[in-house]
Enzyme design. Structure first.
Site, PDB file in Angstrom:
ATOM      1  N   LYS A  91       0.625  -1.455   0.318  1.00 26.63           N
ATOM      2  CA  LYS A  91       0.060   0.303  -0.362  1.00 26.63           C
ATOM      3  C   LYS A  91       1.123   1.614   0.036  1.00 26.63           C
ATOM      4  O   LYS A  91       0.800   2.217  -0.866  1.00 26.63           O
ATOM      5  CB  LYS A  91      -1.034  -0.076   1.004  1.00 26.63           C
ATOM      6  CG  LYS A  91      -0.363   0.150   2.792  1.00 26.63           C
ATOM      7  CD  LYS A  91      -1.953  -0.008   3.745  1.00 26.63           C
ATOM      8  CE  LYS A  91      -1.053  -0.346   4.851  1.00 26.63           C
ATOM      9  NZ  LYS A  91       0.157   0.805   5.917  1.00 26.63           N
ATOM     10  N   ARG A 117      -6.921   1.984  10.804  1.00 27.83           N
ATOM     11  CA  ARG A 117      -7.019   0.888  11.195  1.00 27.83           C
ATOM     12  C   ARG A 117      -7.962   0.770  12.474  1.00 27.83           C
ATOM     13  O   ARG A 117      -7.713  -0.918  12.375  1.00 27.83           O
ATOM     14  CB  ARG A 117      -5.688   0.438  11.395  1.00 27.83           C
ATOM     15  CG  ARG A 117      -4.582   0.681  10.758  1.00 27.83           C
ATOM     16  CD  ARG A 117      -3.176   0.473  11.163  1.00 27.83           C
ATOM     17  NE  ARG A 117      -2.026  -0.254  10.178  1.00 27.83           N
ATOM     18  CZ  ARG A 117      -1.367   0.104  10.237  1.00 27.83           C
ATOM     19  NH1 ARG A 117      -1.219   1.830   9.545  1.00 27.83           N
ATOM     20  NH2 ARG A 117      -0.485  -0.705   9.359  1.00 27.83           N
ATOM     21  N   ARG A 158      10.890  -9.694   2.547  1.00 27.82           N
ATOM     22  CA  ARG A 158      11.522  -6.998   3.390  1.00 27.82           C
ATOM     23  C   ARG A 158      12.235  -6.698   4.295  1.00 27.82           C
ATOM     24  O   ARG A 158      13.331  -6.502   4.164  1.00 27.82           O
ATOM     25  CB  ARG A 158      10.398  -6.645   3.538  1.00 27.82           C
ATOM     26  CG  ARG A 158      10.272  -5.143   3.178  1.00 27.82           C
ATOM     27  CD  ARG A 158       9.466  -4.526   3.158  1.00 27.82           C
ATOM     28  NE  ARG A 158       8.475  -4.112   4.937  1.00 27.82           N
ATOM     29  CZ  ARG A 158       7.564  -3.775   5.236  1.00 27.82           C
ATOM     30  NH1 ARG A 158       7.039  -3.432   3.904  1.00 27.82           N
ATOM     31  NH2 ARG A 158       6.653  -3.731   6.192  1.00 27.82           N
ATOM     32  N   ARG A 209      13.569  -3.435   9.246  1.00 29.76           N
ATOM     33  CA  ARG A 209      12.309  -3.663  10.039  1.00 29.76           C
ATOM     34  C   ARG A 209      11.995  -3.969  11.230  1.00 29.76           C
ATOM     35  O   ARG A 209      11.985  -4.866  11.072  1.00 29.76           O
ATOM     36  CB  ARG A 209      11.021  -3.061   8.525  1.00 29.76           C
ATOM     37  CG  ARG A 209      10.653  -1.745   8.578  1.00 29.76           C
ATOM     38  CD  ARG A 209       9.958  -1.815   7.423  1.00 29.76           C
ATOM     39  NE  ARG A 209       8.732  -2.131   8.467  1.00 29.76           N
ATOM     40  CZ  ARG A 209       7.833  -1.337   8.000  1.00 29.76           C
ATOM     41  NH1 ARG A 209       7.094  -0.895   7.348  1.00 29.76           N
ATOM     42  NH2 ARG A 209       6.193  -2.054   8.219  1.00 29.76           N
ATOM     43  N   ARG A 239       0.525  -9.362  13.615  1.00 22.21           N
ATOM     44  CA  ARG A 239       0.224  -7.817  12.288  1.00 22.21           C
ATOM     45  C   ARG A 239      -0.922  -8.376  11.474  1.00 22.21           C
ATOM     46  O   ARG A 239      -1.806  -7.288  11.615  1.00 22.21           O
ATOM     47  CB  ARG A 239       1.097  -6.734  11.873  1.00 22.21           C
ATOM     48  CG  ARG A 239       2.042  -6.175  12.809  1.00 22.21           C
ATOM     49  CD  ARG A 239       3.560  -6.112  12.005  1.00 22.21           C
ATOM     50  NE  ARG A 239       3.405  -4.617  10.655  1.00 22.21           N
ATOM     51  CZ  ARG A 239       4.260  -5.073   9.993  1.00 22.21           C
ATOM     52  NH1 ARG A 239       4.711  -5.963   9.951  1.00 22.21           N
ATOM     53  NH2 ARG A 239       4.043  -4.305   8.781  1.00 22.21           N
TER      54      ARG A 239
HETATM   55  P1  AMP Z   1       2.604   0.670   8.414  1.00 25.91           P
HETATM   56  O1  AMP Z   1       3.987   1.368   8.149  1.00 25.91           O
HETATM   57  O2  AMP Z   1       1.535   1.005   8.075  1.00 25.91           O
HETATM   58  O3  AMP Z   1       2.570  -0.997   8.231  1.00 25.91           O
HETATM   59  O4  AMP Z   1       2.710   0.791  10.011  1.00 25.91           O
HETATM   60  C1  AMP Z   1       3.645   0.374  10.885  1.00 25.91           C
HETATM   61  C2  AMP Z   1       2.887   0.482  12.034  1.00 25.91           C
HETATM   62  O5  AMP Z   1       2.945   2.160  12.437  1.00 25.91           O
HETATM   63  C3  AMP Z   1       1.895  -0.175  12.610  1.00 25.91           C
HETATM   64  O6  AMP Z   1       2.394  -2.175  12.964  1.00 25.91           O
HETATM   65  C4  AMP Z   1       1.049  -0.102  14.255  1.00 25.91           C
HETATM   66  O7  AMP Z   1       2.549  -0.153  15.597  1.00 25.91           O
HETATM   67  C5  AMP Z   1       1.987   1.937  13.530  1.00 25.91           C
HETATM   68  N1  AMP Z   1       0.439   2.221  12.762  1.00 25.91           N
HETATM   69  C6  AMP Z   1       0.774   3.300  11.859  1.00 25.91           C
HETATM   70  N2  AMP Z   1      -0.636   3.839  11.664  1.00 25.91           N
HETATM   71  C7  AMP Z   1      -1.325   3.242  12.987  1.00 25.91           C
HETATM   72  C8  AMP Z   1      -2.677   3.729  12.404  1.00 25.91           C
HETATM   73  N3  AMP Z   1      -3.899   3.891  11.796  1.00 25.91           N
HETATM   74  N4  AMP Z   1      -2.902   2.916  14.112  1.00 25.91           N
HETATM   75  C9  AMP Z   1      -2.257   2.642  15.292  1.00 25.91           C
HETATM   76  N5  AMP Z   1      -1.064   2.019  14.801  1.00 25.91           N
HETATM   77  C10 AMP Z   1      -0.986   2.887  13.625  1.00 25.91           C
END
Ligand code: AMP
Length: 194
Positions: free
Chosen positions: A14, A89, A128, A134, A145
């Site tokens: 995404k 989310r 990745r 990461r 996740r």
């Molecule tokens: P992403 O890069 O979108 O996969 O986000 C990485 C991490 O950031 C997630 O696993 C959460 O720990 C945190 N995170 C990102 N967006 C949100 C959200 N909308 N609500 C809560 N945690 C978030």
């Protein structure tokens, strides 16, 4: 002017697709994950708080995330629209975003969901992890996740489907192929969602 969301499980690509859509539509892409990671790197108080949750694959609490998004959406560059990547989310975040938008007399044009099979996602994310290191890309955290996505974020998707603004796009395939599908869906959102 487009105001849209991109939702997808971890590893669905995404972020990559959000950057491409943002470039093509000329709207700013806002990734909550990127904002958190920048804060973690900068060791800001927000970053120190968020890191605990991110490393465990948990959601950062709504109270922290919502405020961050509200502040970001008050900046000038969103006047011509935005693409939110990774927010909302949880259903509580949906309600909060509704409130922000209603206060600004704004509404969402549409919501794009990228879909992919769990095992494919685990495979991609483990790849990745090797490349980027990461800290939230090891198998136990990846599976956690994904579980959270199914338990909480699918309810978010259902809400937007009920409102008739959801478009689903198959996220499996080459990056360009998926971008083509996404751009087609954006042009004709009403025909892309069964
Ligand atoms: P992403 O890069 O979108 O996969 O986000 C990485 C991490 O950031 C997630 O696993 C959460 O720990 C945190 N995170 C990102 N967006 C949100 C959200 N909308 N609500 C809560 N945690 C978030």
């Amino acid at each position: 002017m487009t105001r849209m969301l991109i939702i997808g499980p971890p590893g669905s690509g995404k972020g990559t697709q959000a950057d491409r859509i943002s470039e093509r539509l000329g709207v700013v892409a806002i990734s909550t994950g990127d904002i958190f990671r920048a804060n973690v790197m900068g060791e800001t108080p927000l970053g120190v708080e968020a890191k605990k949750y991110m490393d465990a694959g948990d959601f950062v609490p709504d109270s922290v995330t919502n405020k961050m998004v509200r502040d970001r959406l008050s900046e000038d560059d969103v006047e011509n629209g935005f693409l939110l990547d990774g927010y909302p989310r949880t259903t509580a975040q949906v309600d909060y975003l509704d409130e922000i938008l209603a206060n600004g007399e704004q509404k969402l044009d549409f919501v794009l969901q990228l879909t992919a099979d769990d095992e494919e996602l685990v495979h991609r994310l483990l790849g990745r992890a090797k490349e980027t290191g990461r800290s939230d890309d090891n198998e136990a955290v990846i599976r956690h996740r994904l579980d959270l996505y199914h338990e909480q974020t699918e309810a978010v998707v259902a809400k937007y489907a009920e409102r008739g603004i959801l478009t689903r796009v198959d996220g499996i395939g080459g990056i360009d192929e998926v971008t083509d599908r996404v751009m087609e869906a954006i042009k004709a959102p009403q025909t892309a969602c069964p």
